[in-house]
Design a protein around this motif. Sequence first.
Motif, PDB file in Angstrom:
ATOM      1  N   ASP A 197     -45.964  40.753  17.582  1.00 61.33           N
ATOM      2  CA  ASP A 197     -44.848  41.700  17.688  1.00 61.33           C
ATOM      3  C   ASP A 197     -45.204  42.960  18.477  1.00 61.33           C
ATOM      4  O   ASP A 197     -44.839  44.061  18.101  1.00 61.33           O
ATOM      5  N   LEU A 198     -45.904  42.768  19.580  1.00 60.91           N
ATOM      6  CA  LEU A 198     -46.260  43.851  20.482  1.00 60.91           C
ATOM      7  C   LEU A 198     -45.465  43.642  21.766  1.00 60.91           C
ATOM      8  O   LEU A 198     -45.443  42.544  22.319  1.00 60.91           O
ATOM      9  N   TYR A 205     -44.651  49.204  22.304  1.00 60.11           N
ATOM     10  CA  TYR A 205     -43.997  49.118  21.005  1.00 60.11           C
ATOM     11  C   TYR A 205     -44.739  48.111  20.135  1.00 60.11           C
ATOM     12  O   TYR A 205     -45.117  47.039  20.594  1.00 60.11           O
ATOM     13  N   TYR A 206     -44.935  48.489  18.874  1.00 60.79           N
ATOM     14  CA  TYR A 206     -45.528  47.577  17.900  1.00 60.79           C
ATOM     15  C   TYR A 206     -44.555  47.477  16.733  1.00 60.79           C
ATOM     16  O   TYR A 206     -44.206  48.489  16.119  1.00 60.79           O
ATOM     17  N   LYS A 207     -44.091  46.273  16.480  1.00 64.97           N
ATOM     18  CA  LYS A 207     -43.115  46.014  15.414  1.00 64.97           C
ATOM     19  C   LYS A 207     -41.902  46.936  15.529  1.00 64.97           C
ATOM     20  O   LYS A 207     -41.394  47.458  14.538  1.00 64.97           O
ATOM     21  N   GLY A 208     -41.476  47.199  16.751  1.00 64.44           N
ATOM     22  CA  GLY A 208     -40.286  47.986  17.000  1.00 64.44           C
ATOM     23  C   GLY A 208     -40.484  49.490  17.080  1.00 64.44           C
ATOM     24  O   GLY A 208     -39.558  50.218  17.395  1.00 64.44           O
ATOM     25  N   THR A 212     -52.751  51.164  12.505  1.00 62.75           N
ATOM     26  CA  THR A 212     -52.855  52.501  11.921  1.00 62.75           C
ATOM     27  C   THR A 212     -51.726  53.401  12.413  1.00 62.75           C
ATOM     28  O   THR A 212     -51.087  54.104  11.615  1.00 62.75           O
ATOM     29  N   ALA A 213     -51.477  53.387  13.709  1.00 59.61           N
ATOM     30  CA  ALA A 213     -50.390  54.200  14.262  1.00 59.61           C
ATOM     31  C   ALA A 213     -49.051  53.756  13.689  1.00 59.61           C
ATOM     32  O   ALA A 213     -48.225  54.603  13.296  1.00 59.61           O
ATOM     33  N   TYR A 214     -48.826  52.462  13.613  1.00 52.92           N
ATOM     34  CA  TYR A 214     -47.567  51.927  13.088  1.00 52.92           C
ATOM     35  C   TYR A 214     -47.314  52.429  11.664  1.00 52.92           C
ATOM     36  O   TYR A 214     -46.199  52.836  11.325  1.00 52.92           O
ATOM     37  N   PRO A 239     -42.790  57.292  12.073  1.00 57.71           N
ATOM     38  CA  PRO A 239     -41.502  57.082  11.413  1.00 57.71           C
ATOM     39  C   PRO A 239     -40.761  55.884  12.021  1.00 57.71           C
ATOM     40  O   PRO A 239     -41.011  55.497  13.161  1.00 57.71           O
ATOM     41  N   ALA A 240     -39.866  55.353  11.233  1.00 58.89           N
ATOM     42  CA  ALA A 240     -39.036  54.252  11.724  1.00 58.89           C
ATOM     43  C   ALA A 240     -38.149  54.761  12.850  1.00 58.89           C
ATOM     44  O   ALA A 240     -37.757  55.931  12.858  1.00 58.89           O
ATOM     45  N   PRO A 241     -37.829  53.889  13.810  1.00 61.06           N
ATOM     46  CA  PRO A 241     -36.942  54.329  14.896  1.00 61.06           C
ATOM     47  C   PRO A 241     -35.568  54.712  14.351  1.00 61.06           C
ATOM     48  O   PRO A 241     -35.091  54.134  13.377  1.00 61.06           O
TER      49      PRO A 241
END
Length: 108
Positions: A20-21, A33-36, A93-95, A99-101
């Motif tokens: 999911d990258l 983007y990672y997982k959105g 770690t960043a993900y 915050p969520a988009p």
Amino acid sequence: MATGKDFLNYLIEQLRGCDDLTFRPMMGEYLVYYKGKLVGDICNDRLLIKSVEGVKNLLPDAEMQLPYDGAKTPMVLIDDVDDGELLIKVFETAYAELPAPKPKTKRK
């Protein structure tokens, strides 16, 4: 100077275990983007990750750089793009800290 396809392809190969990258082209560079979630940029053949505490703790000696001229927020430069396991840990770690988009608003 725009990011070369060779650098992008090399990063994709290093991150082959990271699901999911996605990479979105933007003016000769790429948003990562990672997982959105927007986690970083690829600018001038450099991988830059948003500066969150977990990433700074994971890479305490990492240099902070602006992604492009005129940018206001420095990002963490990932100097060692040869270590795929470390790259995946950085993205995870960043993900976790970002915050969520924001939901997109519908046009009327």
